[in-house]
Design a protein around this motif. Structure first.
Motif, short mmCIF file in Angstrom:
data_model
loop_
_atom_site.label_atom_id
_atom_site.label_comp_id
_atom_site.label_asym_id
_atom_site.label_seq_id
_atom_site.Cartn_x
_atom_site.Cartn_y
_atom_site.Cartn_z
N ASN A 125 -13.23 -4.94 -5.22
CA ASN A 125 -12.52 -3.66 -5.15
C ASN A 125 -12.51 -2.97 -6.51
OD1 ASN A 125 -10.26 -1.68 -4.91
ND2 ASN A 125 -10.15 -2.58 -2.86
N ILE A 176 1.21 7.30 -6.42
CA ILE A 176 0.25 8.40 -6.59
C ILE A 176 0.97 9.74 -6.44
CG2 ILE A 176 -1.80 9.52 -5.61
CD1 ILE A 176 -2.78 6.75 -4.69
N GLN A 235 -14.24 0.02 1.40
CA GLN A 235 -13.02 0.81 1.13
C GLN A 235 -13.29 1.82 0.01
OE1 GLN A 235 -9.74 -0.25 -1.36
NE2 GLN A 235 -8.27 -0.05 0.31
N GLN A 236 -13.98 1.38 -1.01
CA GLN A 236 -14.25 2.30 -2.12
C GLN A 236 -15.33 3.32 -1.75
OE1 GLN A 236 -12.30 2.76 -4.67
NE2 GLN A 236 -11.05 1.17 -3.75
N GLN A 238 0.84 -1.20 0.00
CA GLN A 238 0.00 0.00 0.00
C GLN A 238 0.88 1.25 0.00
OE1 GLN A 238 -3.21 0.62 -0.25
NE2 GLN A 238 -3.38 2.73 0.47
N ILE A 254 1.83 2.02 -3.37
CA ILE A 254 0.71 2.61 -4.13
C ILE A 254 0.70 4.12 -3.87
CG2 ILE A 254 -1.82 2.76 -4.34
CD1 ILE A 254 -1.98 -0.20 -3.58
N THR A 255 0.83 4.49 -2.61
CA THR A 255 0.75 5.93 -2.28
C THR A 255 1.96 6.69 -2.83
OG1 THR A 255 1.84 5.65 -0.12
CG2 THR A 255 -0.55 5.47 -0.14
N THR A 280 -14.33 0.49 -7.54
CA THR A 280 -13.45 1.59 -7.98
C THR A 280 -14.02 2.12 -9.29
OG1 THR A 280 -11.57 0.42 -7.02
CG2 THR A 280 -11.07 2.25 -8.48
N ILE A 307 -12.63 7.73 -1.18
CA ILE A 307 -11.23 8.15 -1.33
C ILE A 307 -10.85 8.46 -2.77
CG2 ILE A 307 -10.34 5.76 -1.54
CD1 ILE A 307 -8.58 8.76 0.17
N ASN A 308 -11.39 7.67 -3.71
CA ASN A 308 -10.94 7.88 -5.08
C ASN A 308 -11.52 9.12 -5.74
OD1 ASN A 308 -8.89 6.04 -5.40
ND2 ASN A 308 -10.36 4.35 -5.52
N GLY A 317 -7.26 2.30 3.81
CA GLY A 317 -6.32 2.11 2.70
C GLY A 317 -5.56 0.80 2.85
#
Ligand code: BGC
Length: 520
Positions: free
Chosen positions: A433, A182, A294-295, A175, A178-179, A437, A299-300, A406
């Motif tokens: 997920n 980004i 989570q979605q 994770q 991933i961040t 998303t 967050i997205n 996350g």
């Protein structure tokens, strides 16, 4: 009645093994798998707020953004082709993760990673040189295929290679990468948007070849996991690999258990049908609800559309991209907090604290936007303090997500499934997920246009529901060996009644002590 989130105690099983350089290399490769995913999440929002990009591919959106000053601010970006650009990738990733699970099982983890890198590379090239919308969309579909393969194989590779006691930290390492992906994408967007001639978006999109090359090269050099080698019958090779990974001569205990695990999983002919059994209800709940929730933290909306969103609430293009760099930075730093705390404070604490923090921020952001934009989307003069307050609360919200939903959205499902359903349940987790998303990415601009500031309250509602689910239905899994996870469900106030049957499968029985034994 057992406590809501009680931690059962009992002797655990641990294999010897060190954090060898060999294992560290696998972490770097895993990081590359996360990077391609993160880079893509971060790049699309920035690119879709660049004027030259919009002018070339989405002229209608460009015009409504600039020419028509009377246009409702909430609706200026609402274009189906634009959202299709962002979200097509997730459908592709969903489809390919299903194919990838077979490739990963039959040919090994390595070919899947290699394919992931190559497909991502091809998509990045097509996007970088795109001349028409179809090239963009096909490029993104290829990127999606790449991500599907990488996300299927890299986490598997990682958990099969990691020494038992470092598995949690390494899992959140994925994770973290991933961040980082980004953030890198956000920073690059910021600089590339400034390039004279307006072709910076080509560098943003084409830049994805760099993480793709690293993943491809990494997958060529790394050996396959012992588990996968055993599964494909290469016993001696597998034993040698395990010795090298662990840095030990005697790996008999772990090796025997891997062989046993492989035999056990071969005995389950219908892992999907198995999942329908009553005793797997809590696991199916985790595999579907955790990725869904989570979605639905929303967050997205921030990750994909931060620049678009900041633009909408009155920032200039430059300030919008800068603000998304700031949220990207907060995302990385807060993930480190999670790595530090997840095994100390536990999953439930992070989930509950993160949920409360997200809820407060969503209400404040909705109130700020509602107060200034009203329902007709006419903000008038926007004071500076107002923009600062909005960005501040968006950052606090991102921090909350980054140390709760996350990383835990990936960690918890990966640790609660018993062996015989682990791979099937994990594919449900990944697919759910990706589907949601896609749904959020596809629906966001439309929802902003219709629900206005209420959009933030919509997600806030889900945060309340998910926090209730965690409080009542998710047991603490901190410091519980994977093989003993059934104990956690057995002592849970609600799920215990589903766990009455003996965990058995054919002639194989899961014993309370955590070992899979054959009944001869
Ligand atoms: C989620 C992504 C999200 C990212 C943000 C991941 O755990 O699965 O959808 O964009 O976190 O950091």
């Amino acid at each position: 009645m057992p406590a809501v989130g009680g931690i059962p105690t009992g002797p655990g099983k641990e294999y010897p093994g060190n954090l060898t350089p060999y294992v560290l290399v696998t972490c770097v490769v895993a990081a590359m798998g996360g990077l391609i995913f993160g880079y893509d999440i971060g790049i699309s929002g920035g690119v879709t707020s660049m004027d030259p990009f919009l002018r070339k591919f989405f002229p209608k959106v460009y015009r409504s953004k600039h020419d028509d000053t009377s246009t409702n601010q909430y609706c200026q970006y609402n274009s189906e082709t634009l959202t299709m650009f962002t979200s097509s990738l997730y459908l592709a990733a969903l489809l390919s993760s299903l194919v990838a699970s077979t490739v990963t099982r039959k040919l090994g983890r390595k070919p899947s990673m290699l394919l992931g890198g190559l497909l991502f590379f091809a998509g990045a090239l097509l996007n970088g040189f795109a001349q028409a919308v179809w090239m963009l969309i096909v490029g993104r579909i290829l990127l999606g295929f790449g991500i599907g393969f990488a996300n299927q194989s890299v986490p598997l590779y990682l958990s099969e290679t990691a020494p038992y006691k470092y598995r949690g930290a390494l899992n959140i390492g994925f994770q973290l990468s991933i961040t980082v992906g980004i953030l890198i994408a956000n920073v690059l967007n910021y600089f590339f948007a400034k390039i004279d001639g307006g072709w910076g978006w080509r560098l943003s999109l084409g830049g994805a070849i760099v993480p793709a090359i690293i993943l491809t090269a990494g997958s060529l050099f790394l050996p396959d996991t012992p588990n996968s080698l055993i599964e494909r019958g290469n016993m001696e090779d597998a034993r040698e690999k395990l010795k090298r990974i662990r840095g030990l001569e005697n790996v008999d205990e772990e090796f025997d258990d891997l062989v046993m695990a492989s035999e056990l999983s071969k005995k389950v002919e219908h892992p999907w049908r198995n999942l329908l059994q009553r005793k797997y209800r809590p696991h199916v709940a985790v595999a579907t609800l955790i990725p869904f929730f989570q979605q639905f933290t929303g967050i997205n909306v921030i990750m994909f559309y931060a620049p678009v969103l900041f633009n909408t609430i009155g920032f200039g293009d430059d300030a919008s991209l800068m603000s998304s760099v700031i949220t990207g930075l907060v995302n990385v730093v807060a993930t480190l907090v999670s790595i530090y705390g997840v095994d100390k404070w536990g999953r439930r604490f992070l989930f509950l604290e993160g949920g409360a923090q997200m809820l407060i921020c969503q209400i404040i952001v909705a109130a700020c936007i509602g107060a200034k934009f009203g329902i007709d989307g006419q903000p008038g003069e926007l004071p500076k303090w107002y923009a600062i307050v909005v960005v501040l609360f968006i950052c606090i919200y991102v921090a909350a997500f980054a140390w709760s939903w996350g990383p835990l959205g990936w960690l918890v499902p990966s640790e609660v499934f018993p062996l015989e359903i682990r791979s099937a349940a994990q594919s449900i987790n990944v697919s759910v997920n990706m589907v949601f998303t896609f749904v959020v990415a596809q629906a966001f601009l439309n929802m902003l246009c219709h629900m206005k500031f209420g959009l933030f309250l919509f997600f806030a509602f889900f945060v309340v529901v998910m926090t209730i689910y965690i409080y009542y239905f998710l047991p603490e899994t901190k410091n519980i060996p994977i093989e003993e996870m059934n104990q956690v469900w057995r002592s849970h106030w609600f799920w215990a009644k589903f766990m009455t049957e003996e965990f058995s499968n054919g002639n194989v029985e899961m014993h309370k002590g955590g070992q899979a034994l054959k009944n001869v």
